[in-house]
Design a protein around this motif. Structure first.
Motif, short mmCIF file in Angstrom:
data_model
loop_
_atom_site.label_atom_id
_atom_site.label_comp_id
_atom_site.label_asym_id
_atom_site.label_seq_id
_atom_site.Cartn_x
_atom_site.Cartn_y
_atom_site.Cartn_z
N LEU A 7 0.86 -1.18 0.00
CA LEU A 7 0.00 0.00 0.00
C LEU A 7 0.90 1.24 0.00
N ILE A 8 1.01 1.89 -1.15
CA ILE A 8 1.80 3.11 -1.29
C ILE A 8 0.86 4.19 -1.79
N GLY A 9 0.73 5.27 -1.03
CA GLY A 9 -0.31 6.24 -1.32
C GLY A 9 -1.66 5.59 -1.10
N GLU A 10 -2.49 5.60 -2.14
CA GLU A 10 -3.78 4.91 -2.03
C GLU A 10 -3.86 3.70 -2.96
N LYS A 11 -2.73 3.34 -3.55
CA LYS A 11 -2.71 2.23 -4.50
C LYS A 11 -2.04 1.00 -3.87
N VAL A 12 -2.51 -0.17 -4.26
CA VAL A 12 -1.89 -1.43 -3.85
C VAL A 12 -1.06 -1.93 -5.02
N LEU A 13 0.25 -1.98 -4.82
CA LEU A 13 1.16 -2.45 -5.87
C LEU A 13 1.36 -3.95 -5.74
N ARG A 14 1.20 -4.65 -6.83
CA ARG A 14 1.35 -6.10 -6.80
C ARG A 14 2.50 -6.58 -7.69
N SER A 15 3.07 -5.68 -8.43
CA SER A 15 4.27 -5.97 -9.21
C SER A 15 5.39 -5.12 -8.62
N THR A 16 6.36 -5.77 -7.97
CA THR A 16 7.36 -5.06 -7.21
C THR A 16 8.77 -5.55 -7.56
N SER A 17 9.77 -4.81 -7.09
CA SER A 17 11.15 -5.13 -7.43
C SER A 17 11.82 -6.03 -6.41
N GLY A 18 11.13 -6.30 -5.30
CA GLY A 18 11.75 -7.08 -4.22
C GLY A 18 11.53 -8.57 -4.31
N GLY A 19 10.94 -9.04 -5.40
CA GLY A 19 10.66 -10.47 -5.52
C GLY A 19 9.40 -10.85 -4.79
N VAL A 20 9.24 -12.14 -4.54
CA VAL A 20 8.05 -12.63 -3.85
C VAL A 20 8.47 -13.60 -2.75
N HIS A 21 7.58 -13.75 -1.77
CA HIS A 21 7.77 -14.73 -0.70
C HIS A 21 6.57 -15.67 -0.71
N LEU A 22 6.83 -16.96 -0.72
CA LEU A 22 5.75 -17.94 -0.66
C LEU A 22 5.33 -18.12 0.79
N HIS A 23 4.15 -17.60 1.09
CA HIS A 23 3.65 -17.69 2.47
C HIS A 23 3.21 -19.11 2.78
N VAL A 24 3.53 -19.57 3.99
CA VAL A 24 3.16 -20.91 4.43
C VAL A 24 2.33 -20.78 5.71
#
Length: 490
Positions: free
Chosen positions: A17-34
């Motif tokens: 959540l940056i400003g009022e937008k939810v960013l789903r494409s990011t530069s930090g990669g992804v984490h597989l939540h368990v």
């Protein structure tokens, strides 16, 4: 009955959540939540990288001008509306928090109400933050101070209680007039993101509170960023030292709420059943994954055998439970992940191998319906040497170390013989002893004959390597303001 799958029915698509937008494409990669209770993956979590931290800081600095200029009564009412939204959405937030870390429902269903009280309490300070008129006699002048916000505050919260952590840190920081960038751990992104969206619904201007889940790279970028005016970190003392080192480059102030190895001192005149229940809370509460948990139990020699039998009988009746249906204690959930499970089991095996204590009960992973999740049986070691690693290291799991003492002087010496100083617990009916021992303990917080949580009006924080600064009460407001002095010649 098998453990239910993760409660994902209310799960929003993860993002930043940056400003009022939810960013789903990011530069930090992804984490597989368990999901900790089952050990099964749920969703991929986008992570912030330095690029997103830059964007969040830029957005916060733009929002800061309007947030600081907003009339105090308007800012107060926004925070009060957020408090009410947290209450209204407590069930949704609770289920998201269960999905986050697998702690029982009776923990997470209470957390939104606790956070709401923190926002409501701190909202009450918004229109009362001011300054002082200073007497400069005999100099002919008029001198006064202004309590000003730092500006943009970076807040790094832990995975064990994200809802409450946001309330503890963000409520006073926002009340003081700061903009806040919250970095939840990659392990627990869900409830924090929803709280950020609720803040927008309450009328908080976009950019005033932003949520950027991420790992170490995001944390480093936030701490070292020249556009961040202050950092508050909650977590381990080892990472806290890295945060301090990272802040040196810009000389920004840092608040630290770090680990603990808190003593629960049981004197012979205490209500022994009640005192022992405090020991049980240390391992039931978040499966021992709490910084203030009294995991070192100091018991006076004359009642030592009696107390350990009370503890044994009670611990052996603590059930492992499905967090979704665990609506009341003493059902205990899992630890956070497989790495934590292996680390804690390693501590247990090492303690047995080295003879650092006698295993009274527990010491095994969950079995049956709980074999696939990250469950560890509640574990108690007795006859522990206070200088042993078991007594000195923060285990952050459901493991108690029970230690014998003879008199008040030895109890205080043993309690203080640790690098930590976050909390302590005293069990006695002697009021004079209460005051003597409380004054002598090296701890930022002392609870006597019970514990009902951390009240929003009291200062909370540690000494020694348990941290610096205070959250709660007026001390929490002052943690996020700095005085400016104005001198006028007459």
């Amino acid at each position: 009955m098998p453990v239910q799958e993760a409660p994902l029915d209310l799960l929003p698509e993860p993002g930043l959540l940056i400003g009022e937008k939810v960013l789903r494409s990011t530069s930090g990669g992804v984490h597989l939540h368990v999901y900790a209770p089952t050990g099964k993956p749920t969703v991929e979590v986008p992570l912030a990288g330095p690029k997103e931290i830059d964007l969040a800081v830029e957005t916060a600095r733009k929002a800061l001008v309007g947030w600081r200029a907003m009339p105090a009564g308007v800012r107060r009412d926004v925070l009060l509306r957020l408090a009410q939204l947290l209450r209204d959405h407590h069930e949704e937030l609770g289920r998201l928090a269960i999905a986050d870390n697998g702690a029982p429902a009776y923990v997470h269903m209470h957390a939104p109400f606790a956070a709401a009280e923190l926002f409501a309490y701190n909202a009450g300070w918004v229109d009362k933050i001011g300054g002082d008129v200073v007497n400069t006699h005999p100099v002919p002048s008029f001198d006064y101070t202004l309590d000003e916000p730092y500006g943009v505050v970076g807040v790094v919260i832990p995975w064990n209680g994200p809802i409450h952590a946001i309330g503890m840190t963000c409520a006073p920081a926002l009340a003081a007039g700061n903009c806040v960038i919250v970095k939840p751990p990659e392990l627990t992104p869900f409830a924090a993101l929803r709280m950020g969206r609720l803040a927008l619904d309450a009328g908080l201007p976009p950019g005033v509170l932003q949520i950027v889940p991420g790992g170490p790279a995001a944390g480093k970028a936030l701490v070292t960023h020249p556009g961040v005016d202050k950092v508050h970190f909650t977590g381990s003392d080892a990472i806290g030292k890295k945060v301090l080192a990272g802040a040196l480059h810009t000389l920004k102030p840092v608040g630290l709420e770090l680990g603990g190895k808190s003593a629960n001192i049981i004197f012979s005149d205490a209500d022994l059943v009640q005192a022992a229940s405090q020991s049980l809370a240390a391992i039931i509460n978040l499966s021992g994954q709490g910084c203030i948990n009294g995991t070192r139990v100091l018991v006076q020699a004359s009642v030592y055998d009696q107390v350990i039998e009370i503890i044994r009988a009670a611990v052996e009746h603590i059930p492992l439970g499905d967090p979704v249906t665990a609506l009341a204690p003493p059902a205990m959930g899992p630890v956070i992940n497989e790495a934590a499970c292996n680390r804690i089991m390693g501590v247990i095996e090492r303690t047995k191998d080295l003879g650092e204590g006698r295993l009274l009960t527990g010491g095994e992973r969950g079995t049956g319906d709980f074999a696939h999740g990250y469950y560890i049986q509640p574990t108690v070691f007795v006859d522990v040497d206070n200088s042993s690693r078991l007594a000195q290291e923060e285990i952050f799991g459901p493991v108690l170390a029970v230690i014998r003492f003879t008199d008040e002087e030895e109890a205080v010496r043993l309690a203080n013989d640790t690098r930590f100083g976050l909390a302590a617990y005293v069990q006695t009916k002697d009021l004079r002893r209460v005051h003597r021992v409380s004054a002598a303990l090296d701890a930022g917080n002392v609870w006597v004959n019970g514990f009902v949580g951390i009240h929003e009006a009291v200062p909370f924080g540690g000494v020694k390597q348990s941290g610096t600064g205070r959250l709660g009460g007026i001390a929490g407001i002052r943690e996020f303001t700095r005085p400016k002095n104005v001198w006028i010649a007459l």
